[in-house]
Design a protein around this motif. Structure first.
Motif, PDB file in Angstrom:
ATOM      1  N   ARG A   1     -71.767  15.520 -35.735  1.00 19.64           N
ATOM      2  CA  ARG A   1     -73.181  15.824 -35.941  1.00 19.64           C
ATOM      3  C   ARG A   1     -73.406  16.647 -37.204  1.00 19.64           C
ATOM      4  NH1 ARG A   1     -74.195  18.056 -29.838  1.00 19.64           N
ATOM      5  NH2 ARG A   1     -73.768  16.122 -28.716  1.00 19.64           N
ATOM      6  N   ALA A   2     -72.605  17.692 -37.378  1.00 20.22           N
ATOM      7  CA  ALA A   2     -72.846  18.594 -38.501  1.00 20.22           C
ATOM      8  C   ALA A   2     -72.601  17.896 -39.828  1.00 20.22           C
ATOM      9  CB  ALA A   2     -71.955  19.827 -38.378  1.00 20.22           C
ATOM     10  N   VAL A   3     -71.562  17.063 -39.903  1.00 17.54           N
ATOM     11  CA  VAL A   3     -71.311  16.337 -41.144  1.00 17.54           C
ATOM     12  C   VAL A   3     -72.465  15.392 -41.437  1.00 17.54           C
ATOM     13  CG1 VAL A   3     -69.794  14.665 -42.266  1.00 17.54           C
ATOM     14  CG2 VAL A   3     -68.816  16.534 -40.946  1.00 17.54           C
ATOM     15  N   THR A   4     -72.937  14.696 -40.413  1.00 16.60           N
ATOM     16  CA  THR A   4     -74.067  13.791 -40.600  1.00 16.60           C
ATOM     17  C   THR A   4     -75.302  14.549 -41.080  1.00 16.60           C
ATOM     18  OG1 THR A   4     -73.226  12.339 -38.873  1.00 16.60           O
ATOM     19  CG2 THR A   4     -75.537  12.104 -39.453  1.00 16.60           C
ATOM     20  N   ALA A   5     -75.566  15.692 -40.467  1.00 23.35           N
ATOM     21  CA  ALA A   5     -76.721  16.506 -40.882  1.00 23.35           C
ATOM     22  C   ALA A   5     -76.578  16.979 -42.316  1.00 23.35           C
ATOM     23  CB  ALA A   5     -76.874  17.696 -39.947  1.00 23.35           C
TER      24      ALA A   5
ATOM     25  N   GLY B   1     -72.922  26.707 -39.708  1.00 22.89           N
ATOM     26  CA  GLY B   1     -73.973  27.598 -39.257  1.00 22.89           C
ATOM     27  C   GLY B   1     -74.859  26.902 -38.240  1.00 22.89           C
ATOM     28  N   PRO B   2     -76.124  27.314 -38.105  1.00 22.97           N
ATOM     29  CA  PRO B   2     -76.984  26.751 -37.068  1.00 22.97           C
ATOM     30  C   PRO B   2     -77.419  25.325 -37.404  1.00 22.97           C
ATOM     31  CG  PRO B   2     -78.225  28.289 -38.418  1.00 22.97           C
ATOM     32  CD  PRO B   2     -76.802  28.381 -38.873  1.00 22.97           C
ATOM     33  N   VAL B   3     -77.308  24.447 -36.422  1.00 21.55           N
ATOM     34  CA  VAL B   3     -77.709  23.047 -36.561  1.00 21.55           C
ATOM     35  C   VAL B   3     -78.731  22.743 -35.476  1.00 21.55           C
ATOM     36  CG1 VAL B   3     -76.900  20.662 -36.620  1.00 21.55           C
ATOM     37  CG2 VAL B   3     -75.428  22.484 -37.463  1.00 21.55           C
ATOM     38  N   VAL B   4     -79.871  22.154 -35.865  1.00 19.44           N
ATOM     39  CA  VAL B   4     -80.963  21.868 -34.941  1.00 19.44           C
ATOM     40  C   VAL B   4     -80.920  20.397 -34.558  1.00 19.44           C
ATOM     41  CG1 VAL B   4     -83.457  21.899 -34.582  1.00 19.44           C
ATOM     42  CG2 VAL B   4     -82.379  23.665 -35.986  1.00 19.44           C
ATOM     43  N   GLY B   5     -80.999  20.134 -33.258  1.00 17.66           N
ATOM     44  CA  GLY B   5     -81.001  18.758 -32.773  1.00 17.66           C
ATOM     45  C   GLY B   5     -82.290  18.437 -32.044  1.00 17.66           C
TER      46      GLY B   5
ATOM     47  N   LEU C   1     -76.266   7.990 -24.478  1.00 19.51           N
ATOM     48  CA  LEU C   1     -76.023   7.460 -25.822  1.00 19.51           C
ATOM     49  C   LEU C   1     -75.913   8.552 -26.874  1.00 19.51           C
ATOM     50  CD1 LEU C   1     -78.521   4.453 -25.708  1.00 19.51           C
ATOM     51  CD2 LEU C   1     -76.036   4.368 -25.444  1.00 19.51           C
ATOM     52  N   GLY C   2     -76.122   9.799 -26.481  1.00 15.93           N
ATOM     53  CA  GLY C   2     -76.099  10.880 -27.473  1.00 15.93           C
ATOM     54  C   GLY C   2     -77.174  10.713 -28.519  1.00 15.93           C
ATOM     55  N   ASP C   3     -78.370  10.330 -28.080  1.00 21.07           N
ATOM     56  CA  ASP C   3     -79.437   9.954 -29.016  1.00 21.07           C
ATOM     57  C   ASP C   3     -80.199  11.184 -29.502  1.00 21.07           C
ATOM     58  OD1 ASP C   3     -81.158   8.409 -30.511  1.00 21.07           O
ATOM     59  OD2 ASP C   3     -82.451   7.887 -28.807  1.00 21.07           O
ATOM     60  N   LEU C   4     -79.500  12.050 -30.219  1.00 22.62           N
ATOM     61  CA  LEU C   4     -80.119  13.212 -30.846  1.00 22.62           C
ATOM     62  C   LEU C   4     -79.924  13.122 -32.348  1.00 22.62           C
ATOM     63  CD1 LEU C   4     -79.947  14.384 -27.867  1.00 22.62           C
ATOM     64  CD2 LEU C   4     -79.725  16.616 -28.971  1.00 22.62           C
ATOM     65  N   ALA C   5     -80.940  13.531 -33.095  1.00 18.11           N
ATOM     66  CA  ALA C   5     -80.831  13.657 -34.549  1.00 18.11           C
ATOM     67  C   ALA C   5     -80.559  15.116 -34.869  1.00 18.11           C
ATOM     68  CB  ALA C   5     -82.120  13.184 -35.223  1.00 18.11           C
ATOM     69  N   TRP C   6     -79.863  15.369 -35.981  1.00 19.08           N
ATOM     70  CA  TRP C   6     -79.432  16.728 -36.311  1.00 19.08           C
ATOM     71  C   TRP C   6     -79.718  17.055 -37.760  1.00 19.08           C
ATOM     72  CZ3 TRP C   6     -77.520  19.929 -32.557  1.00 19.08           C
ATOM     73  CH2 TRP C   6     -77.146  19.312 -31.343  1.00 19.08           C
ATOM     74  N   ARG C   7     -80.134  18.292 -38.004  1.00 15.75           N
ATOM     75  CA  ARG C   7     -80.280  18.829 -39.363  1.00 15.75           C
ATOM     76  C   ARG C   7     -79.846  20.294 -39.334  1.00 15.75           C
ATOM     77  NH1 ARG C   7     -81.191  14.217 -39.902  1.00 15.75           N
ATOM     78  NH2 ARG C   7     -82.663  13.144 -41.291  1.00 15.75           N
ATOM     79  N   ALA C   8     -79.329  20.756 -40.463  1.00 17.98           N
ATOM     80  CA  ALA C   8     -78.929  22.157 -40.575  1.00 17.98           C
ATOM     81  C   ALA C   8     -80.158  23.032 -40.765  1.00 17.98           C
ATOM     82  CB  ALA C   8     -77.963  22.343 -41.751  1.00 17.98           C
ATOM     83  N   ALA C   9     -80.136  24.219 -40.142  1.00 18.78           N
ATOM     84  CA  ALA C   9     -81.240  25.174 -40.257  1.00 18.78           C
ATOM     85  C   ALA C   9     -81.063  26.038 -41.506  1.00 18.78           C
ATOM     86  CB  ALA C   9     -81.287  26.063 -39.019  1.00 18.78           C
TER      87      ALA C   9
END
Length: 848
Positions: free
Chosen positions: A444-448, A733-737, A748-756
């Motif tokens: 997730r974090a790499v994708t974000a 650091g903090p990642v928002v999903g 399915l783990g259908d969450l999108a992620w971005r770093a805060a």
């Protein structure tokens, strides 16, 4: 966070900053003696020729709370001292002052000290600095005025009195990041444009790694001076050898070190004595070899930084600059690709030679190349800083195995990608040792990180070159409409399928097939028509050689036909061209799928580039200083304008009835278990309970199935169930999903992620990115929910997570989204020990 750090000065050289110690007293006296009369007068407002014992004791003994002092050192010598002193017990104000040795003034030391003193003061409850400066001390006045703080000035009694709050501001961060970019860029520029190169470890016999690099430097036509350093030989590789680099009398900027690990320290000292700016350590046997090697690597970096040197490596392939004015090949590769306008960073030393060979085979010209090996000091972030303003580099390629400071990478790459494309192949798996207790966050974090930065992320080295070739030689597409032109319907059909798979649209009227028997003129006409077609943004050319005897010799120049159209137009062209040699600057691929995939990646980057950069909008009703972090989650969230629907926890039917009466009917009852409270499908929720009888029956059913702990909550209007999460990642650091509720989404783990923290654009992307997002926008005739309310909620969560390092995890689940707004039904916050976050605070060199 430790208050000891290696830092870069404005000329790109490294120094060490640390708190003052009592044992520094003799060095402080010596430092004071080297000051000019003018410098002493400007600092102390008097001649102050010597430091009295009482003053000296006070200078070197501080409590690191109400009084703090930092020294900048280079080796054993103190170059500068900065200090603050609180104006009174528990006062929010402190007086700040610093003094820099004459020989080192103008190197940006004052601004570095001010950054670190301000951070230390804030940690100790100080919010404002004051200073007294003589009017003729223009340098000191500029340090304060140029820093980005709101400085108030008053002139009285022949002195300028300054006062300013030390909380970071948008302007102060901008100033700090600008200085960071300049210093890091200059430190790399000196390595890639050396006036002279010292080589340690080149044997007189011509055998070994050192001799190989020396030969590559010499045979590559390096335009500067090569200085072989050897204990006994008079000549090495046909060049005069020297016992020390300094004895050569050359302006040594770079040292290449290929000696065993136990000899590296001597090479560091010798290179520093010659005035070098950095080392390329190709020697192995450091952190990659285990604990003892890791300690040796830390000692290497400490010694290098103490001497003002940056380090590439250890265990690296080397560095190169193809600029004809430099022609530097300080690598283990015997030859370099042709000069070009692509900067290439590779963390891997072992793979580096193969990467350079592949770049040459593909015809990808490079401007410069750096292999970082263990990446103990110089990293891809440093190269991004350098390439951003390098006039010889238009495209950046990165081969990354791990991230030292991913948050900084995201910030730099986001800025860099606005002016030059960045292509990276990187593992989506967290490096070993970083997972902590959050194993679910591997990808997730790499994708974000990449999604937020505008980097063109690819999956393989082959695709790295595929995309790099297209960017290096062709313009960006204005859209996603593609014209397919070719002489094979089978290849054209493959191209159509590949366009659909890569988010590209086949333009109206295409594919356009020409006859396999058609000549080069017919082929050129078809290409020219597509190149000027207003419905077309990019061209995909597919060409299979006709059968022998079907093509007249005089019409066989298909290569020239392709080149004349592709190089004259303003639309990018990719080709699968199975005939002859491709024209220069037209990227050709062995398969249609590879060509279209590269075009799809570049089209995605062009889309990102056309969108305006996100901003951090002002949020009403935010008071980050108000809540006690150890208080209830509702209080913390309320300080950021996030309201949680009240609920009461009960353990008996009587308590349930009392809570329902206090909240008011109708109410809902939920099993209190964290994984159960929203699971209607498991019978863990009872809704629309209208009276006491309903509550009694519902409580008994829940108690029987799930235990006595139950939550009672007011009923709210129904809506689409959503979930918002924050996870504190050790690297990012903090990642928002964000995602939608329900078993299918969880499965399915259908969450999108971005770093805060989140920009407005990042928050909007989070809402729209989950695969189930159409349920928010009026799916099958339902009313669309209030999208802006969800975006606002995510912005607030992102800011909370960024401003409170002790928030290790946060969950809002469920959040009901409706056409008229949102309701947060439940919130949980996990509080931990606060720790340093990467890419925060004052400038410092990473030790990773």
């Amino acid at each position: 966070m430790t208050r000891e750090a290696d830092v870069l000065l404005s000329d790109g050289s490294a120094v060490h900053m640390r708190p003052i110690r009592p044992e520094d007293a003799p060095a402080i006296v010596e430092f004071h003696s080297r000051m000019s009369d003018r410098t002493r007068y400007l600092r102390y407002f008097s001649p102050y020729p010597r430091i009295p014992e009482r003053d000296l004791a006070r200078f070197v003994n501080v409590d690191h709370h109400d009084r703090e002092a930092f020294v900048i050192v280079s080796g054993p010598r103190i170059m500068a001292v900065g200090r603050y002193e609180r104006l009174g017990p528990d006062s929010p104000e402190a007086e700040v002052a610093f003094v820099v040795e004459d020989a080192h003034q103008g190197r940006g030391i004052g601004s570095v000290l001010l950054e670190h003193l301000a951070e230390a003061a804030r940690e100790n409850g100080i919010s404002r600095f004051v200073a007294e400066v003589l009017p003729q001390n223009g340098g000191m006045l500029r340090v304060f005025s140029d820093f980005g703080y709101q400085v108030q000035r008053k002139y009285a009694d022949g002195v300028v009195h300054l006062g300013f709050p030390i909380a970071p501001t948008e302007k102060s961060r901008e100033v700090q990041e600008s200085r960071e970019q300049r210093t890091e860029s200059r430190s790399i520029a000196r390595l890639l444009h050396p006036r002279a190169v010292a080589v340690y470890g080149a044997s007189a016999s011509g055998q070994g790694i050192g001799a190989a690099i020396l030969g590559h430097l010499r045979d590559g036509g390096y335009t500067g001076t090569i200085v072989p350093v050897h204990r006994s030989a008079e000549r090495v590789a046909g060049l005069p050898a020297y016992r020390s680099a300094a004895s050569a009398g050359a302006e040594v900027d770079l040292a290449v070190v290929a000696v065993p690990p136990d000899g590296v320290a001597d090479a560091v000292a010798d290179a520093a004595a010659a005035g070098a700016g950095g080392l390329v350590v190709v020697s192995a046997g450091f952190a990659e070899s285990g604990g003892e090697g890791a300690r040796a690597q830390r000692a290497l970096i400490d010694a290098a930084h103490a001497s003002g040197l940056r380090v590439v490596g250890p265990n690296c392939l080397g560095i190169a600059n193809t600029d004809p004015a430099v022609r530097l090949n300080a690598t283990l590769a015997p030859r370099l690709p042709a000069a070009g306008r692509v900067g290439f960073f590779s963390q891997s030393g072992a793979l580096g030679v193969a990467l350079l060979a592949e770049a040459e085979r593909r015809g990808l010209g490079l401007s410069s190349f750096v292999s970082a090996g263990n990446r103990a000091d110089v990293s891809g972030n440093d190269l991004l800083q350098y390439w951003q303003d390098d006039p010889g580099t238009d495209v950046v390629l990165l081969y990354l195995e791990t991230f030292g400071n991913p948050r900084k990478f995201a910030r730099l790459a986001r800025r860099m990608s606005r002016v030059k494309p960045v292509v990276a192949v990187a593992s989506a798996t967290r490096p070993a040792g970083l997972a902590g207790d959050l194993p679910a966050l591997d990808t997730r974090a790499v994708t974000a990180l990449f999604a937020r930065s505008g980097v063109i992320r690819v999956d393989t080295v082959a695709e790295l070159f595929d995309v790099g070739l297209l960017l290096a030689h062709q313009p960006l597409p204005a859209g996603r409409r593609v014209a397919i032109v070719g002489n094979s319907s089978a290849l054209s059909g493959l191209a159509v399928a590949a366009c659909r798979a890569n988010g590209l649209t086949v333009a109206e009227g295409y594919p356009r097939d020409i006859s396999p028997q058609a000549g080069a003129h017919d082929f050129a006409d078809a290409l020219a028509d597509a190149a000027v077609d207003d419905r077309v943004d990019a061209l995909v050319v597919v060409f299979a050689p006709p059968l022998p005897g079907q093509l007249p010799d005089e019409d066989a120049d298909f290569t020239a036909a392709l080149g004349s159209v592709a190089l004259a137009g303003e639309k990018p062209t990719v080709a699968t061209f199975l005939l002859g040699t491709m024209p220069d600057r037209v990227p050709a691929y062995p398969s249609v799928e590879e060509a279209v995939r590269a075009l799809g990646r570049v089209a995605g980057y062009a889309d990102w580039l056309r969108l305006p950069p996100g901003v951090f909008p002002a949020l009403s009703g935010v008071d980050p200083a108000a809540p006690e972090i150890d208080g209830s989650p509702a209080e913390l969230l309320a300080a950021y304008g996030i309201q949680v629907e009240p609920s009461g926890a009960v353990t008996s039917v009587e308590e349930a009835l009392a809570a329902a009466g206090e909240l008011g009917y109708p109410v809902a009852l939920k099993a209190a278990g964290g994984s159960l409270r929203h699971r209607i499908d498991l019978g863990a929720v009872r809704l629309a309970l209208a009276d006491e009888d309903d509550v009694r029956a519902a409580y008994r059913e829940l108690e029987s199935a799930f235990g006595p702990q139950v939550l009672v909550q007011s009923m709210v209007p129904p809506g689409v169930a959503c979930t918002v999460e924050v996870v504190e990642d050790p690297a990012f650091g903090p990642v928002v999903g964000f995602g939608l509720g329900g078993v299918a989404s969880e499965l399915l783990g259908d969450l999108a992620w971005r770093a805060a923290p989140l920009t407005d654009r990042a928050a909007a992307a989070l809402v729209d990115e989950p695969r189930a997002a159409p349920l928010l926008h009026g799916y099958r005739g339902s009313a669309p929910v209030d999208r802006e309310a969800l975006i606002d909620l995510l912005l607030r969560v992102g800011r909370l997570a960024d401003e409170h390092p002790r928030v290790r995890a946060l969950s809002l689940n469920p959040v009901l989204a409706r056409p008229d707004g949102i309701t947060v039904l439940h919130a949980s916050v996990e509080i931990g020990a606060g720790g340093p976050r990467p890419d925060t605070g004052p400038r410092r060199l990473s030790s990773a």
